[in-house]
Design a protein around this motif. Sequence first.
Motif, PDB file in Angstrom:
ATOM      1  N   ARG A 245       0.506  -1.171  -0.339  1.00 61.90           N
ATOM      2  CA  ARG A 245      -0.050  -0.120   0.216  1.00 61.90           C
ATOM      3  C   ARG A 245       1.110   1.287   0.227  1.00 61.90           C
ATOM      4  O   ARG A 245       1.378   1.009   0.459  1.00 61.90           O
ATOM      5  N   LEU A 246       0.026   2.300  -0.805  1.00 58.68           N
ATOM      6  CA  LEU A 246       1.052   3.648  -0.872  1.00 58.68           C
ATOM      7  C   LEU A 246       0.313   4.378  -0.918  1.00 58.68           C
ATOM      8  O   LEU A 246      -1.131   4.652  -1.496  1.00 58.68           O
ATOM      9  N   ALA A 247       1.078   5.662   0.536  1.00 60.42           N
ATOM     10  CA  ALA A 247      -0.111   6.748   0.467  1.00 60.42           C
ATOM     11  C   ALA A 247       0.326   8.050  -0.433  1.00 60.42           C
ATOM     12  O   ALA A 247       1.871   8.205  -0.019  1.00 60.42           O
ATOM     13  N   VAL A 248      -0.345   8.607  -0.969  1.00 61.43           N
ATOM     14  CA  VAL A 248       0.614   9.748  -1.334  1.00 61.43           C
ATOM     15  C   VAL A 248      -0.528  10.734  -1.877  1.00 61.43           C
ATOM     16  O   VAL A 248      -1.263  10.512  -1.569  1.00 61.43           O
ATOM     17  N   ARG A 249       0.687  11.896  -1.832  1.00 58.93           N
ATOM     18  CA  ARG A 249       0.141  12.953  -0.931  1.00 58.93           C
ATOM     19  C   ARG A 249       0.480  13.790  -2.451  1.00 58.93           C
ATOM     20  O   ARG A 249       1.765  14.039  -2.782  1.00 58.93           O
ATOM     21  N   LEU A 250      -0.541  14.544  -3.245  1.00 55.56           N
ATOM     22  CA  LEU A 250      -0.670  15.102  -4.684  1.00 55.56           C
ATOM     23  C   LEU A 250      -1.232  16.470  -4.330  1.00 55.56           C
ATOM     24  O   LEU A 250      -2.638  16.505  -3.837  1.00 55.56           O
ATOM     25  N   GLU A 251      -0.590  17.037  -4.166  1.00 54.16           N
ATOM     26  CA  GLU A 251      -0.744  18.451  -3.668  1.00 54.16           C
ATOM     27  C   GLU A 251      -1.695  18.366  -2.043  1.00 54.16           C
ATOM     28  O   GLU A 251      -0.659  18.355  -1.931  1.00 54.16           O
ATOM     29  N   ASP A 252      -2.783  19.122  -2.395  1.00 59.77           N
ATOM     30  CA  ASP A 252      -3.062  18.998  -0.508  1.00 59.77           C
ATOM     31  C   ASP A 252      -4.195  17.638  -0.918  1.00 59.77           C
ATOM     32  O   ASP A 252      -5.082  17.735   0.302  1.00 59.77           O
TER      33      ASP A 252
END
Length: 164
Positions: free
Chosen positions: A65-72
């Motif tokens: 699993r991956l958590a990605v912050r994309l902009e806000d």
Amino acid sequence: MNPTEALPPVGTTLRVLGTTITFLATGRETRGHYSMFELVVPVGEGMVPHRHPAEPEQLYVLEGRLAVRLEDEMVGLEPGQTLLIPAGAVHALQSTGSGPARVLATVAPGLAHARFYAELGTAADVHDVFLAEMGLRENRPKAPLDLGRLVEVARAHGIEILPL
């Protein structure tokens, strides 16, 4: 000088900031269209907020699993899911599953990423990586992060490291 001459050969595996990165295709093989890497990101590890104005990036999760912050926005990715990160978008990522995340990252054209990884990375001991992935040996501890060097190398390759 040919811009692809200094790129590591396909199959090269490096450790960059705790992540194991294998070069699957670079501008040399794709005539400068894209580069593709396999990332093995240990649980809790990832990449600090950054952006690359000239290169969009596509992430495809193979395992974990991956958590990605994309902009806000925060985006959770599971196996089989993909995310396009537009050129110039601020993003960061972290492996959040019970085991390492395996991710295909495709960057167009990807020359900057390949050179960034090559300059910052150190050769990975393939035997240790294999044993760690099988759960038979702990991953080697990552080298302490030299933030100044990270920022300097990233800047040299058109990548901007941003404050947390």
